[in-house]
Every structure is written in structure tokens, then in C-alpha cells.
Design a protein around this motif. Structure first.
Motif, PDB file in Angstrom:
ATOM      1  N   LEU A  30       0.841  -1.193   0.000  1.00  0.00           N
ATOM      2  CA  LEU A  30       0.000   0.000   0.000  1.00  0.00           C
ATOM      3  C   LEU A  30       0.880   1.247   0.000  1.00  0.00           C
ATOM      4  O   LEU A  30       1.917   1.276   0.681  1.00  0.00           O
ATOM      5  CB  LEU A  30      -0.904   0.046   1.225  1.00  0.00           C
ATOM      6  N   PRO A  31       0.477   2.298  -0.719  1.00  0.00           N
ATOM      7  CA  PRO A  31       1.205   3.564  -0.632  1.00  0.00           C
ATOM      8  C   PRO A  31       0.903   4.244   0.702  1.00  0.00           C
ATOM      9  O   PRO A  31      -0.063   3.866   1.400  1.00  0.00           O
ATOM     10  CB  PRO A  31       0.639   4.374  -1.801  1.00  0.00           C
ATOM     11  N   PRO A  32       1.702   5.246   1.093  1.00  0.00           N
ATOM     12  CA  PRO A  32       1.391   5.972   2.328  1.00  0.00           C
ATOM     13  C   PRO A  32      -0.035   6.532   2.303  1.00  0.00           C
ATOM     14  O   PRO A  32      -0.533   6.947   1.254  1.00  0.00           O
ATOM     15  CB  PRO A  32       2.429   7.098   2.332  1.00  0.00           C
ATOM     16  N   ALA A  33      -0.688   6.517   3.452  1.00  0.00           N
ATOM     17  CA  ALA A  33      -2.072   6.971   3.537  1.00  0.00           C
ATOM     18  C   ALA A  33      -2.169   8.464   3.228  1.00  0.00           C
ATOM     19  O   ALA A  33      -1.309   9.259   3.623  1.00  0.00           O
ATOM     20  CB  ALA A  33      -2.633   6.682   4.925  1.00  0.00           C
ATOM     21  N   ALA A  34      -3.230   8.843   2.511  1.00  0.00           N
ATOM     22  CA  ALA A  34      -3.486  10.237   2.164  1.00  0.00           C
ATOM     23  C   ALA A  34      -4.428  10.849   3.194  1.00  0.00           C
ATOM     24  O   ALA A  34      -5.520  10.312   3.439  1.00  0.00           O
ATOM     25  CB  ALA A  34      -4.096  10.324   0.773  1.00  0.00           C
ATOM     26  N   TYR A  35      -4.008  11.959   3.797  1.00  0.00           N
ATOM     27  CA  TYR A  35      -4.800  12.650   4.815  1.00  0.00           C
ATOM     28  C   TYR A  35      -5.191  14.032   4.294  1.00  0.00           C
ATOM     29  O   TYR A  35      -4.327  14.872   4.052  1.00  0.00           O
ATOM     30  CB  TYR A  35      -4.004  12.800   6.111  1.00  0.00           C
ATOM     31  N   PRO A  36      -6.473  14.291   4.069  1.00  0.00           N
ATOM     32  CA  PRO A  36      -6.887  15.608   3.583  1.00  0.00           C
ATOM     33  C   PRO A  36      -6.634  16.685   4.634  1.00  0.00           C
ATOM     34  O   PRO A  36      -6.834  16.467   5.832  1.00  0.00           O
ATOM     35  CB  PRO A  36      -8.383  15.426   3.305  1.00  0.00           C
ATOM     36  N   VAL A  37      -6.208  17.834   4.165  1.00  0.00           N
ATOM     37  CA  VAL A  37      -5.910  18.968   5.046  1.00  0.00           C
ATOM     38  C   VAL A  37      -6.706  20.164   4.543  1.00  0.00           C
ATOM     39  O   VAL A  37      -6.634  20.520   3.360  1.00  0.00           O
ATOM     40  CB  VAL A  37      -4.399  19.290   5.047  1.00  0.00           C
ATOM     41  N   LEU A  38      -7.467  20.804   5.438  1.00  0.00           N
ATOM     42  CA  LEU A  38      -8.385  21.860   5.035  1.00  0.00           C
ATOM     43  C   LEU A  38      -8.589  22.824   6.193  1.00  0.00           C
ATOM     44  O   LEU A  38      -8.720  22.383   7.340  1.00  0.00           O
ATOM     45  CB  LEU A  38      -9.732  21.238   4.642  1.00  0.00           C
ATOM     46  N   PRO A  39      -8.633  24.150   5.921  1.00  0.00           N
ATOM     47  CA  PRO A  39      -9.016  25.077   6.995  1.00  0.00           C
ATOM     48  C   PRO A  39     -10.501  24.935   7.291  1.00  0.00           C
ATOM     49  O   PRO A  39     -11.325  24.979   6.368  1.00  0.00           O
ATOM     50  CB  PRO A  39      -8.686  26.457   6.414  1.00  0.00           C
ATOM     51  N   PRO A  40     -10.899  24.732   8.531  1.00  0.00           N
ATOM     52  CA  PRO A  40     -12.333  24.553   8.832  1.00  0.00           C
ATOM     53  C   PRO A  40     -13.176  25.792   8.579  1.00  0.00           C
ATOM     54  O   PRO A  40     -14.370  25.692   8.317  1.00  0.00           O
ATOM     55  CB  PRO A  40     -12.335  24.158  10.308  1.00  0.00           C
ATOM     56  N   THR A  41     -12.548  26.973   8.666  1.00  0.00           N
ATOM     57  CA  THR A  41     -13.225  28.240   8.384  1.00  0.00           C
ATOM     58  C   THR A  41     -12.262  29.130   7.611  1.00  0.00           C
ATOM     59  O   THR A  41     -11.032  28.944   7.686  1.00  0.00           O
ATOM     60  CB  THR A  41     -13.655  28.951   9.676  1.00  0.00           C
ATOM     61  N   PRO A  42     -12.752  30.098   6.838  1.00  0.00           N
ATOM     62  CA  PRO A  42     -11.863  30.982   6.086  1.00  0.00           C
ATOM     63  C   PRO A  42     -10.845  31.660   6.994  1.00  0.00           C
ATOM     64  O   PRO A  42     -11.178  32.194   8.052  1.00  0.00           O
ATOM     65  CB  PRO A  42     -12.821  32.011   5.469  1.00  0.00           C
ATOM     66  N   GLY A  43      -9.573  31.583   6.589  1.00  0.00           N
ATOM     67  CA  GLY A  43      -8.501  32.221   7.337  1.00  0.00           C
ATOM     68  C   GLY A  43      -7.923  31.380   8.454  1.00  0.00           C
ATOM     69  O   GLY A  43      -6.878  31.735   9.021  1.00  0.00           O
ATOM     70  N   ALA A  44      -8.565  30.278   8.794  1.00  0.00           N
ATOM     71  CA  ALA A  44      -8.059  29.417   9.874  1.00  0.00           C
ATOM     72  C   ALA A  44      -6.913  28.553   9.352  1.00  0.00           C
ATOM     73  O   ALA A  44      -6.809  28.306   8.141  1.00  0.00           O
ATOM     74  CB  ALA A  44      -9.171  28.532  10.423  1.00  0.00           C
ATOM     75  N   PRO A  45      -6.034  28.087  10.242  1.00  0.00           N
ATOM     76  CA  PRO A  45      -4.964  27.183   9.789  1.00  0.00           C
ATOM     77  C   PRO A  45      -5.557  25.882   9.257  1.00  0.00           C
ATOM     78  O   PRO A  45      -6.569  25.383   9.758  1.00  0.00           O
ATOM     79  CB  PRO A  45      -4.152  26.932  11.076  1.00  0.00           C
TER      80      PRO A  45
END
Length: 314
Positions: A30-45
Motif C-alpha cells: 500500500l502507498p502511504p495513507a493520504a490525509y486531507p488537510v483543510l481550513p475549517p473556516t476561512p482564514g483558519a490554519p
């Protein structure tokens, strides 16, 4: 008939690190697992959010490992996990976050039932025609959607288009046994699996004995074909694979020692191998406990494979 076989099955796990380690021990690459990364609100990390996955790829289909990310997660993120930044315009962010939360809630509900297989996507060459056929049969679904999915190649990750639909039953995008749907384009770069696995060829759904007739009728509408009898089981033969239904009281005759953790539930999937004897030697050399099906095929019991039995067919 446009339903050809199995596009993929999804094994929903609590701890991705543990699952990747277990699948590696069983001889899957298996390739390394893909983890989605997203700011929960505009401007948030940006932060890990939603669901993460990785795949054991075969020439025409794959096995997916899925886990929850963020607040619902119970396991640790693998050290080699790949963060996948999701770039969304601020004005669309609330809708995307809401959609991802719906998907996450669906997967959380699956885990609350049991850790194991909760996803069955059927392979089709024309999902649009199948959408019309299902609607004519009175089968509810969420319509055809088009997305991009990452595919690993020797040159790196590329994004491939895929069109799919999800069948609605107990809730939008789900039926009693989990998430079931149809998808096009399972093309991928196959992995070199040390256990010799070369393709996904069967899934097994276990139901309450009294629900067998209704479930058979339901899957006959999904697949557009009738089932045949094989012992106590009912089998839908597709071009490249099969969907097998079995009543709870007969599961032990199909997979000795196995019990369904919940009904209805997907209890097993089968992979084809280049050489069944070599696969058995490989697994026994690694100390893997093996059972033997009614047909004489080896399988890894569900309690050794995080909730789903894995059958190896030569």
C-alpha cells in the motif's frame, strides 16, 4: 449488462497505522495513507479533516482502507502519511466542510456498528445508463457525481477522473449494510503484492435468514441480474467477480468459525492469487492463522484482519 465486477471494497478501520501494518504483514503493498488537510473556516490554519485512505491496487480494482480524521479519529496518523491540501475558495468552504462532515458521520456510523468492511462499489462501464436503470427499478440514488481520485504511478501521483453514484436506502448514500454504489474507471497501477494477490473477485454479505429474499431482490435490482444457488448461498455472477449472499445461520458452512458482527454486514472479500500454494506458504511463514472455506480455499479470519475475513483464491 453494464455492471462488470467489483470496483473496490472499503475496509473502515479505527487506526490507520495499525491497519497498514496488518495489511503489510498479510502481504499487501500500500502507498502511504493520504490525509486531507483543510481550513475549517476561512482564514483558519489548515488541519487534517474528514476521512483518510490508502489502497491495495490491482489491475482493474482495489481494496481501500478508510479511517476518520480529526475529532472523530481514535488512531494515530502514520509517520509517512501524505497530507493532501484541499484548496477551496472561501465562498465555497462552508458547503465543502458540510459535505465532508456528512461523509465523516457516515463512516463514524459504520465504525459504531463494527470495524470491518462497509463499502462496496460495483464496476460499471456506463454509470449514466445504470442511474437510469436503477431509477426505473425504483432504486433511489444520489445521482451521478464526477470526482478526481489519486492514483499512484512509478512517476508519482496523478489524478484520475471517476464517475460514481451511491444508492440511497436507510439514509442518503447508504443502505443497511453500509455504502453501496457503482463507479467507472478503476484503472490503476497495480501493486506488486508479496502474497501474490492479483485482483478483487468476490464480496460476501451476511444477512438475517428472514431477510434473504428481500436482500436478494434488492441486489438483483442493483446488479440487473438474477442470482443462482450455491449450497446455502445465493451468488450473483458478474463478468469479472461475484457478489455472494448468505444467511447468518449458514455463514459457518461457508466460512467455518466466522460470525457476523452485525446484520446485515459485509463479512468477507476474496482476492485472486497467482499461486494459492505459494500464498499459503507466505502467510504461514509469517505466522498468520488461516482457516479454510467450504471450497477448500484459505482465508484469514476476521479477528486476525481487523473485522473482515480475507479469502485467497488460486
Amino acid at each position: 449488462m453494464t455492471v462488470l465486477g467489483l470496483h473496490h471494497v472499503g475496509h473502515v478501520v479505527r487506526d490507520m497505522s495499525k491497519a497498514v501494518e496488518r495489511y503489510g504483514m498479510l502481504g499487501f503493498t500500500l502507498p502511504p495513507a493520504a490525509y486531507p488537510v483543510l481550513p475549517p473556516t476561512p482564514g483558519a490554519p489548515a488541519e487534517p479533516f474528514g476521512v483518510a485512505n490508502t489502497h491495495a491496487y490491482f489491475p482493474g480494482n482495489f481494496i481501500e482502507l478508510v479511517t476518520l480524521v480529526g475529532g472523530e479519529a481514535t488512531g494515530r496518523m502514520p509517520v509517512d502519511a501524505r497530507p493532501i491540501p484541499l484548496r477551496v475558495p472561501d465562498d465555497r468552504l462552508p458547503a465543502i466542510v458540510a459535505a465532508i462532515r456528512d461523509t465523516t458521520a457516515n463512516m463514524a456510523a459504520c465504525l459504531n456498528r463494527f470495524e470491518g468492511m462497509h463499502i462496496l462499489m460495483l464496476d460499471t462501464d456506463d454509470v449514466g445508463s445504470d442511474a437510469e436503470r436503477l431509477a426505473a427499478e425504483g432504486v433511489g440514488h444520489g445521482g451521478v457525481h464526477a470526482v478526481q481520485r489519486p492514483v499512484e504511478t512509478p512517476q508519482g501521483t496523478r489524478m484520475e477522473p471517476v464517475r460514481f453514484l451511491e444508492i440511497d436506502g436507510t439514509a442518503p448514500g447508504s443502505v443497511a449494510e453500509g455504502r453501496v454504489g457503482l463507479a467507472e474507471n478503476a484503472a490503476s497501477e497495480p501493486g506488486a503484492h508479496p502474497n501474490g494477490a492479483v485482483g478483487l473477485v468476490e464480496c460476501v454479505l451476511c444477512v438475517d435468514d428472514a431477510q434473504m429474499p428481500e436482500t436478494e431482490a434488492r441486489y438483483s435490482r442493483y446488479l440487473g441480474i438474477a442470482a443462482r444457488s450455491e449450497g446455502a448461498a445465493r451468488v450473483f455472477d458478474l463478468r469479472d467477480a461475484a457478489v455472494t449472499l448468505v444467511g447468518a445461520s449458514d455463514l459457518g458452512s461457508l466460512l467455518p468459525g466466522e460470525r457476523a458482527p452485525a446484520l446485515p454486514g459485509f463479512v468477507a472479500y476474496t482476492v485472486a492469487t497467482r499461486d494459492a500454494d505459494a500464498t499459503e506458504r507466505f502467510l504461514r511463514d509469517r505466522g498468520v492463522a488461516l482457516g479454510r472455506t467450504a471450497k477448500g480455499e484459505i482465508f484469514v479470519p476476521a479477528d486476525a484482519a481487523l473485522g473482515v475475513a480475507i479469502v485467497f483464491r488460486g
